[in-house]
Design an enzyme around this catalytic site. Structure first.
Site, PDB file in Angstrom:
ATOM      1  N   CYS A  90      -1.128  -6.071  -4.354  1.00 40.67           N
ATOM      2  CA  CYS A  90      -1.150  -5.038  -3.529  1.00 40.67           C
ATOM      3  C   CYS A  90      -0.219  -3.947  -3.854  1.00 40.67           C
ATOM      4  O   CYS A  90       0.742  -3.832  -4.601  1.00 40.67           O
ATOM      5  CB  CYS A  90      -0.973  -5.003  -2.000  1.00 40.67           C
ATOM      6  N   CYS A  99       2.941  -8.644   2.308  1.00 42.26           N
ATOM      7  CA  CYS A  99       3.095  -9.008   3.606  1.00 42.26           C
ATOM      8  C   CYS A  99       1.806  -9.764   3.927  1.00 42.26           C
ATOM      9  O   CYS A  99       0.916 -10.016   2.978  1.00 42.26           O
ATOM     10  CB  CYS A  99       2.978  -7.609   4.524  1.00 42.26           C
ATOM     11  N   CYS A 105      -3.934  -7.883   1.625  1.00 42.22           N
ATOM     12  CA  CYS A 105      -4.769  -6.486   0.760  1.00 42.22           C
ATOM     13  C   CYS A 105      -5.145  -6.980  -0.621  1.00 42.22           C
ATOM     14  O   CYS A 105      -6.058  -6.853  -1.146  1.00 42.22           O
ATOM     15  CB  CYS A 105      -3.808  -5.338   0.784  1.00 42.22           C
ATOM     16  N   LYS A 107     -15.550  -4.303   6.555  1.00 43.36           N
ATOM     17  CA  LYS A 107     -15.693  -4.471   5.127  1.00 43.36           C
ATOM     18  C   LYS A 107     -17.118  -5.292   4.929  1.00 43.36           C
ATOM     19  O   LYS A 107     -17.191  -6.328   5.274  1.00 43.36           O
ATOM     20  CB  LYS A 107     -14.282  -5.138   4.636  1.00 43.36           C
ATOM     21  N   CYS A 137       3.876   1.497   1.230  1.00 39.55           N
ATOM     22  CA  CYS A 137       3.290   0.875   2.102  1.00 39.55           C
ATOM     23  C   CYS A 137       4.337   0.597   3.546  1.00 39.55           C
ATOM     24  O   CYS A 137       5.465  -0.020   3.250  1.00 39.55           O
ATOM     25  CB  CYS A 137       2.868  -0.634   1.951  1.00 39.55           C
ATOM     26  N   LYS A 167     -10.967  -2.364  11.316  1.00 38.67           N
ATOM     27  CA  LYS A 167     -11.821  -2.077  10.213  1.00 38.67           C
ATOM     28  C   LYS A 167     -12.880  -3.079   9.950  1.00 38.67           C
ATOM     29  O   LYS A 167     -12.803  -4.160  10.346  1.00 38.67           O
ATOM     30  CB  LYS A 167     -10.821  -2.261   8.852  1.00 38.67           C
ATOM     31  N   ARG A 186      -7.894   8.232  -0.033  1.00 36.59           N
ATOM     32  CA  ARG A 186      -8.643   7.205  -0.848  1.00 36.59           C
ATOM     33  C   ARG A 186     -10.066   7.707  -0.707  1.00 36.59           C
ATOM     34  O   ARG A 186     -10.477   8.086   0.223  1.00 36.59           O
ATOM     35  CB  ARG A 186      -8.732   5.867   0.083  1.00 36.59           C
ATOM     36  N   ARG A 196     -15.729   0.497   6.023  1.00 34.48           N
ATOM     37  CA  ARG A 196     -14.969   0.785   4.907  1.00 34.48           C
ATOM     38  C   ARG A 196     -15.704   0.932   3.695  1.00 34.48           C
ATOM     39  O   ARG A 196     -17.001   0.614   3.703  1.00 34.48           O
ATOM     40  CB  ARG A 196     -13.609   0.075   4.683  1.00 34.48           C
TER      41      ARG A 196
END
Length: 557
Positions: free
Chosen positions: A429, A474, A478, A209, A435, A207, A74, A143
């Site tokens: 997503c 899930c 995302c 953001k 994934c 993470k 990414r 991120r």
């Protein structure tokens, strides 16, 4: 916190020698296509995830063969900006080293899937030659910083947009591991040069953001982020930002201690102190975040555990200033501006519809070829949106006919105009087949489901409604399903929880309406909902507001 209470990932980070681990040695191991479990945790900080082809797991297992391991990489693109020559380089890299499909993410950047281990270093080196990198796009770190995408939104868009790069640079890790492992830089002799006052040797608990919004368009879902900055513009001058903290959408099925949360506004900061405030918020999360249970490690849990009042006071203590009261603002929409638009300087912008952010050539549209030809003209920059689209940007009026001709040639304009309102307002997503967390399909299935939803909307004369619909494979969220008017969250293969009631502007979470539905049950339920919406909506009422009023607020009494 005692080392005895640290999660395994925390121990790996602390012992990693500045995120180096044994990644270099693992790359040289030709016996396996994978790397060690410890190094997988570290590789994320370099912008990559190890994945495997889940469609072929059983087949490989039956033949006693190793899984088909590959890697996703990414890019770090603060604010989602790319020059045309960088797009050309990305397209070449994608064709040579990955599946060839370029994926626009919900964080305004690009990712490539299907890199085998031996192709990682050549990929990063090719990106570096194009002045691109993947540093800190994954892992327990800040991120990719996202920002309101379309310059047409404001005459001072460029000024606000600069903050994405400023924050990204401020929050970069100090370790040189990325440059040593992938680009051949010599290892520093003196470790003092790598001392990191922000991340230290433990980085963040999870993470982190950051998003920057420009009212009245909440196109980047500012409240779904750990830190949201809302630009306050008066008389075409940036006065500063309202600061919101504690947003995050990931949950875990069956674990009531986890939940989606929208960020809470704690105050206003002028331009002079906003960067200090963002930095301070990260250090508070570093010092007080949960490092024993990763499911409870996001900033939202730190905020709720200590209280919003305490958190605001701690920010003020660390920056040495009191935050002002939040300034007034209004969000009225949450959308991308498809088609041709012009900004205040007379430059032109074209936004094509990119379904679920997948850029490829198929039987429906040759989007990849079209974008490559546009990039070769050198007359358009590339700006990516938080809704998995892109904007061909900053086009001089004299160059607009040439760009338009290319778009017509490859039927991009026709493809965009033909797409339904609900399809243009959808996000999914990646989910299967790459994934590892996916329980159900995402991007591969949502287009098919929308094709079955569209006739239902038409049946009730609702096909022009811009209903925001999102799907994730899930509960990690995302695709931001919890702030959609209609959200699908995967529970098992072919089954989803149906969420409704989020508002159109992205300022309210939705709620579960029905659980564990298969496709037949989804379509039957939506048919019922659309019929009720058609007959009982108030004048101008959006589907999300109607759903909340009808099915949740009405039940309180």
């Amino acid at each position: 916190m005692s080392d005895n209470n640290l999660s395994p990932v925390e121990r790996i980070k602390k012992a990693s020698d500045g995120l180096r681990g044994t990644i270099k040695q693992g790359l040289e191991d030709e016996i396996t296509g994978a790397i060690s479990e410890d190094d997988q945790a570290l590789l994320k900080f370099h912008g990559m995830y190890q994945q495997d082809d889940r469609d072929r797991r059983e087949e490989r297992a039956e033949k006693k063969l190793e899984r088909l391991y590959s890697f996703m990489i990414r890019l770090r693109l603060p604010g989602g900006f790319l020059k045309p020559e960088q797009w050309i380089a990305t397209q070449h890299v994608a064709g040579e080293n990955s599946t060839g499909v370029i994926k626009i993410t919900t964080r305004q950047t690009l990712q490539l899937h299907g890199l085998i281990k031996s192709k990682i270093k050549p990929t990063i080196q090719a990106f570096s030659e194009a002045h691109l990198d993947s540093i800190a796009t994954c892992g327990d770190i800040n991120r990719n910083v996202i920002c309101a995408a379309h310059p047409m939104q404001s005459p001072i868009h460029a000024h606000v947009h600069e903050y994405a790069s400023k924050i990204s640079e401020m929050m970069m890790p100090k370790t040189r591991a990325y440059y040593e492992i992938w680009l051949g830089e010599e290892k520093l002799a003196d470790k003092k040069d790598e001392e990191d006052p922000l991340y230290q040797d433990r980085y963040l608990p999870r993470k982190f953001k950051i998003a920057i919004a420009i009212p009245p368009n909440n196109d980047i879902d500012v409240f779904g982020n750990d830190v949201g900055l809302i630009a306050i513009i008066e008389d075409n001058k940036l006065k500063g930002f309202n600061i919101a903290v504690g947003g995050g959408l990931s949950t875990t099925h069956g674990n009531p201690a986890t939940y989606a949360r929208l960020a809470s506004v704690i105050g206003f900061a002028s331009e002079e102190i906003v960067l200090k405030a963002v930095y301070a918020i990260a250090t508070i999360q570093r010092d007080f975040g949960n490092r024993s249970d990763r499911k409870l490690a996001r900033l939202k849990y730190t905020v709720d555990r200590h209280g919003l009042g305490w958190f605001k006071e701690e920010v003020e203590r660390r920056i040495g200033f009191a935050l002002e009261k939040p300034r007034a603002y209004t969000f009225t929409e949450r959308k991308d501006y498809y088609g041709w638009e012009k900004n205040d300087q007379g430059l032109w912008y074209y936004t094509p519809f990119v379904e679920n952010g997948r850029i490829l050539d198929d039987e429906q549209v040759e989007l990849k070829s079209a974008l490559f030809e546009v990039a070769k003209t050198g007359k358009a920059n590339f700006r990516f949106t938080g809704n998995q689209n892109l904007i061909l940007a900053d086009i001089d009026p004299k160059d607009k006919p040439a760009i338009d001709k290319i778009l017509q040639k490859y039927k991009i304009i026709q493809h965009t105009e033909k797409a339904s309102a609900i399809r243009k307002n959808s996000i999914a997503c990646v989910a299967f087949n790459t994934c590892p967390l996916a329980l159900a399909e995402g991007q591969r299935y949502l287009p098919t489901l929308i094709s079955k939803i569209e006739p239902l909307l038409k049946k009730y004369q609702l096909d022009k409604e811009e209903i925001i619909i999102r799907m994730t494979g899930c509960p990690n969220g995302c695709g931001r399903p919890y702030i959609a008017e209609i959200g699908f969250v995967g529970t098992a293969y072919g089954h989803y929880n149906l969420h409704i009631g989020g508002d159109h502007e992205g300022t309210r979470l939705n709620k579960i309406y029905k659980e564990n539905l298969d496709e037949t049950a989804i379509l039957e339920t939506l048919d019922e909902l659309f019929a009720i919406f058609k007959n009982e909506r108030q004048q101008g009422e959006k589907f999300g507001d109607f759903s909340m009023r009808k099915f949740f607020e009405a039940n309180k009494n």
